[in-house]
Design a protein around this motif. Structure first.
Motif, mmCIF file in Angstrom:
data_model
loop_
_atom_site.group_PDB
_atom_site.id
_atom_site.type_symbol
_atom_site.label_atom_id
_atom_site.label_comp_id
_atom_site.label_asym_id
_atom_site.label_seq_id
_atom_site.Cartn_x
_atom_site.Cartn_y
_atom_site.Cartn_z
ATOM 1 N N VAL A 1 55.880 30.099 41.073
ATOM 2 C CA VAL A 1 55.096 31.111 41.775
ATOM 3 C C VAL A 1 54.405 30.469 42.970
ATOM 4 O O VAL A 1 53.730 29.450 42.835
ATOM 5 C CB VAL A 1 54.064 31.754 40.834
ATOM 6 C CG1 VAL A 1 53.207 32.750 41.594
ATOM 7 C CG2 VAL A 1 54.766 32.444 39.673
ATOM 8 N N ARG A 2 54.578 31.071 44.133
ATOM 9 C CA ARG A 2 53.965 30.550 45.366
ATOM 10 C C ARG A 2 53.083 31.635 45.976
ATOM 11 O O ARG A 2 53.553 32.716 46.316
ATOM 12 C CB ARG A 2 55.050 30.121 46.352
ATOM 13 C CG ARG A 2 55.925 28.993 45.829
ATOM 14 C CD ARG A 2 57.006 28.619 46.822
ATOM 15 N NE ARG A 2 56.426 28.159 48.084
ATOM 16 C CZ ARG A 2 57.151 27.863 49.165
ATOM 17 N NH1 ARG A 2 58.467 27.998 49.131
ATOM 18 N NH2 ARG A 2 56.570 27.455 50.269
ATOM 19 N N GLU A 3 51.801 31.344 46.082
ATOM 20 C CA GLU A 3 50.841 32.284 46.660
ATOM 21 C C GLU A 3 50.820 32.075 48.175
ATOM 22 O O GLU A 3 50.368 31.042 48.657
ATOM 23 C CB GLU A 3 49.465 32.066 46.056
ATOM 24 C CG GLU A 3 49.434 32.305 44.546
ATOM 25 C CD GLU A 3 48.091 32.002 43.936
ATOM 26 O OE1 GLU A 3 47.217 32.887 43.971
ATOM 27 O OE2 GLU A 3 47.920 30.878 43.434
ATOM 28 N N LEU A 4 51.321 33.084 48.914
ATOM 29 C CA LEU A 4 51.528 32.932 50.347
ATOM 30 C C LEU A 4 51.010 34.156 51.100
ATOM 31 O O LEU A 4 50.963 35.260 50.551
ATOM 32 C CB LEU A 4 53.028 32.769 50.644
ATOM 33 C CG LEU A 4 53.734 31.563 50.019
ATOM 34 C CD1 LEU A 4 55.236 31.701 50.203
ATOM 35 C CD2 LEU A 4 53.233 30.270 50.632
ATOM 36 N N PRO A 5 50.670 33.991 52.382
ATOM 37 C CA PRO A 5 50.334 35.147 53.221
ATOM 38 C C PRO A 5 51.557 36.052 53.407
ATOM 39 O O PRO A 5 52.698 35.609 53.208
ATOM 40 C CB PRO A 5 49.907 34.508 54.554
ATOM 41 C CG PRO A 5 49.600 33.087 54.233
ATOM 42 C CD PRO A 5 50.486 32.713 53.087
ATOM 43 N N PRO A 6 51.360 37.293 53.805
ATOM 44 C CA PRO A 6 52.480 38.233 53.922
ATOM 45 C C PRO A 6 53.600 37.753 54.834
ATOM 46 O O PRO A 6 54.780 37.880 54.511
ATOM 47 C CB PRO A 6 51.816 39.498 54.472
ATOM 48 C CG PRO A 6 50.387 39.397 54.042
ATOM 49 C CD PRO A 6 50.065 37.944 54.059
ATOM 50 N N GLU A 7 53.255 37.177 56.020
ATOM 51 C CA GLU A 7 54.290 36.753 56.958
ATOM 52 C C GLU A 7 55.141 35.629 56.371
ATOM 53 O O GLU A 7 56.359 35.582 56.581
ATOM 54 C CB GLU A 7 53.659 36.276 58.270
ATOM 55 C CG GLU A 7 52.848 37.340 59.000
ATOM 56 C CD GLU A 7 51.386 37.320 58.605
ATOM 57 O OE1 GLU A 7 51.072 36.771 57.520
ATOM 58 O OE2 GLU A 7 50.571 37.860 59.372
ATOM 59 N N ASP B 1 45.160 41.558 53.840
ATOM 60 C CA ASP B 1 44.981 42.818 54.548
ATOM 61 C C ASP B 1 44.711 42.621 56.036
ATOM 62 O O ASP B 1 44.247 43.538 56.713
ATOM 63 C CB ASP B 1 43.831 43.610 53.911
ATOM 64 C CG ASP B 1 44.080 43.874 52.437
ATOM 65 O OD1 ASP B 1 45.111 44.493 52.128
ATOM 66 O OD2 ASP B 1 43.256 43.443 51.612
ATOM 67 N N GLN B 2 45.034 41.435 56.538
ATOM 68 C CA GLN B 2 44.821 41.153 57.956
ATOM 69 C C GLN B 2 46.105 41.269 58.771
ATOM 70 O O GLN B 2 46.231 40.691 59.849
ATOM 71 C CB GLN B 2 44.201 39.759 58.122
ATOM 72 C CG GLN B 2 42.789 39.675 57.554
ATOM 73 C CD GLN B 2 42.241 38.255 57.516
ATOM 74 O OE1 GLN B 2 42.802 37.348 58.128
ATOM 75 N NE2 GLN B 2 41.147 38.053 56.786
ATOM 76 N N LEU B 3 47.081 42.024 58.246
ATOM 77 C CA LEU B 3 48.295 42.325 58.994
ATOM 78 C C LEU B 3 47.976 43.324 60.103
ATOM 79 O O LEU B 3 47.078 44.167 59.948
ATOM 80 C CB LEU B 3 49.357 42.898 58.064
ATOM 81 C CG LEU B 3 50.001 41.920 57.084
ATOM 82 C CD1 LEU B 3 50.869 42.685 56.097
ATOM 83 C CD2 LEU B 3 50.850 40.904 57.830
ATOM 84 N N PRO B 4 48.707 43.282 61.212
ATOM 85 C CA PRO B 4 48.408 44.207 62.315
ATOM 86 C C PRO B 4 48.431 45.675 61.894
ATOM 87 O O PRO B 4 47.535 46.439 62.266
ATOM 88 C CB PRO B 4 49.516 43.899 63.336
ATOM 89 C CG PRO B 4 49.873 42.467 63.066
ATOM 90 C CD PRO B 4 49.725 42.279 61.589
ATOM 91 N N ASP B 5 49.427 46.077 61.118
ATOM 92 C CA ASP B 5 49.506 47.489 60.730
ATOM 93 C C ASP B 5 48.332 47.876 59.836
ATOM 94 O O ASP B 5 47.689 48.910 60.048
ATOM 95 C CB ASP B 5 50.822 47.765 60.007
ATOM 96 C CG ASP B 5 50.926 49.215 59.552
ATOM 97 O OD1 ASP B 5 51.052 50.095 60.423
ATOM 98 O OD2 ASP B 5 50.869 49.465 58.329
ATOM 99 N N ALA B 6 48.041 47.030 58.830
ATOM 100 C CA ALA B 6 46.937 47.338 57.906
ATOM 101 C C ALA B 6 45.603 47.323 58.635
ATOM 102 O O ALA B 6 44.751 48.201 58.421
ATOM 103 C CB ALA B 6 46.938 46.338 56.752
ATOM 104 N N GLU B 7 45.399 46.320 59.503
ATOM 105 C CA GLU B 7 44.142 46.262 60.264
ATOM 106 C C GLU B 7 43.996 47.458 61.187
ATOM 107 O O GLU B 7 42.911 48.036 61.308
ATOM 108 C CB GLU B 7 44.091 44.965 61.074
ATOM 109 C CG GLU B 7 43.664 43.754 60.280
ATOM 110 C CD GLU B 7 43.407 42.562 61.164
ATOM 111 O OE1 GLU B 7 42.456 41.812 60.896
ATOM 112 O OE2 GLU B 7 44.157 42.375 62.144
ATOM 113 N N GLY B 8 45.106 47.833 61.846
ATOM 114 C CA GLY B 8 45.047 48.981 62.760
ATOM 115 C C GLY B 8 44.673 50.258 62.042
ATOM 116 O O GLY B 8 43.851 51.039 62.539
#
Length: 336
Positions: free
Chosen positions: A121-127, A214-221
């Motif tokens: 299991v690897r905990e990673l940011p969305p990108e 939750d700091q993705l462009p779509d989610a933040e927008g």
């Protein structure tokens, strides 16, 4: 020419002393076996069988080549076994959000072992999860998508300090559960009232912190547009620094934290779901494309990862997760 298939036909014919029995042993038609042996003879420029007799007789060349043919087939079989063992022992990396509970991720690893798969299991940011699928460094990953198009929807809400806990004290788990659920909160409800903590003529508002997930462009927008529609002051939303600092400020009552219910419960915070479902998280569980076949995600893995992120699941998915792990109370709690 498929050398291994032709050698198999040759060795089977020698062992069985019959083309018909050799073909039956290999599960192929006799004319196909005869063609393979003839092609092999053309390849070696010499006859392997004497067909002038009633029984199949091996020529001198056939006897000379027989041990070498057996050795090639044995080596090929060992190679297949090594490849099979390597596939079974290879770590299947699974990309997940960084705010999943360690107990839920441990269940994923344990269930993988029960299914003969070594899960890492690897905990990673969305990108990074999306990039890991593209370069096949991840076998499976939870990918962020708009919640209205997602296979898994994870409710988000605002975590805040427990109202009846003294400063610096962590509430007990039973108290956490009793305080965690509240009615849905709407951003309009967060508008500061006049005269409440005003400074320099502007009403004060408790900031909303967002985690990296939750700091993705779509989610933040989406969030910023909703905040503007709700009439909240500029700067009401800002990205959190470290998770530890964000939690400390949340439990001290200085900020509210946008997060999932399981995350808030694990850290003793009070939580209320956001009423606007378009601000919730959406996930698809995808597999890396390896080879020509379609990439599929095992059902047991999908169920456990849905529980790990606190997704709203169907009854059948919940049942699959429960069957994968006998700890029913913990499993139900993981589903919220």
């Amino acid at each position: 020419m498929d050398l291994l298939a032709h050698l198999e036909a040759y060795v089977a014919a020698v062992d069985e002393a019959s083309f018909s029995r050799a073909a039956e042993r290999l599960g192929i038609a006799q004319p196909l076996l005869s063609r393979r042996i003839k092609t092999l003879e053309e390849h070696f420029d010499g006859r392997l069988f004497d067909r002038s007799r009633r029984q199949v007789a091996t020529t001198e060349l056939g006897v000379l080549l027989l041990p070498h043919a057996r050795d090639v087939l044995d080596r090929a079989q060992r190679l297949r076994r090594v490849a099979r063992s390597a596939r079974r022992s290879a770590v299947q990396a699974v990309g997940v959000p960084a705010d999943c509970g360690p107990d839920a991720l441990a269940r994923v690893i344990r269930a993988g072992a029960e299914h003969g798969i070594t899960c890492g299991v690897r905990e990673l940011p969305p990108e990074e999860r999306l990039a890991g699928l593209a370069d096949a460094s991840l076998a499976y990953a939870l990918v962020r998508v708009p919640p209205e198009h997602a296979a898994l929807r994870v409710p988000l809400g605002l975590a805040s300090a427990p109202s009846d806990a003294p400063d610096g004290a962590r509430p007990t788990p039973s108290a956490d559960r009793s305080r965690t659920r509240r009615r849905a909160v709407h951003l309009e409800d967060l508008r500061p009232r006049r005269g409440s903590g005003a400074r320099h003529g502007r009403p004060a508002a408790v900031p909303i912190l967002t985690l990296m997930e939750d700091q993705l462009p779509d989610a933040e927008g989406r969030l910023l547009r909703a905040v503007a529609r709700a009439g909240l002051p500029e700067g009401a939303v800002r990205p959190a620094g470290s998770v530890a600092t964000a939690l400390a400020e949340t439990l001290a009552g200085q900020v509210t934290l946008l997060c999932t219910e399981p995350f808030a419960r694990r850290h003793g915070a009070r939580w209320a779901p956001l009423g606007d479902a378009t601000l919730h998280r959406g996930y698809d569980l995808r597999a890396a494309h390896r080879g020509r076949g379609p990439a599929e995600v095992p059902h047991w893995l999908a169920a456990l990862l849905a529980a790990a992120v606190g997704a709203v699941t169907t009854e059948s998915t919940t049942a699959a997760a429960l069957s994968a792990d006998g700890d029913a109370p913990s499993r139900l709690a993981a589903h919220g």
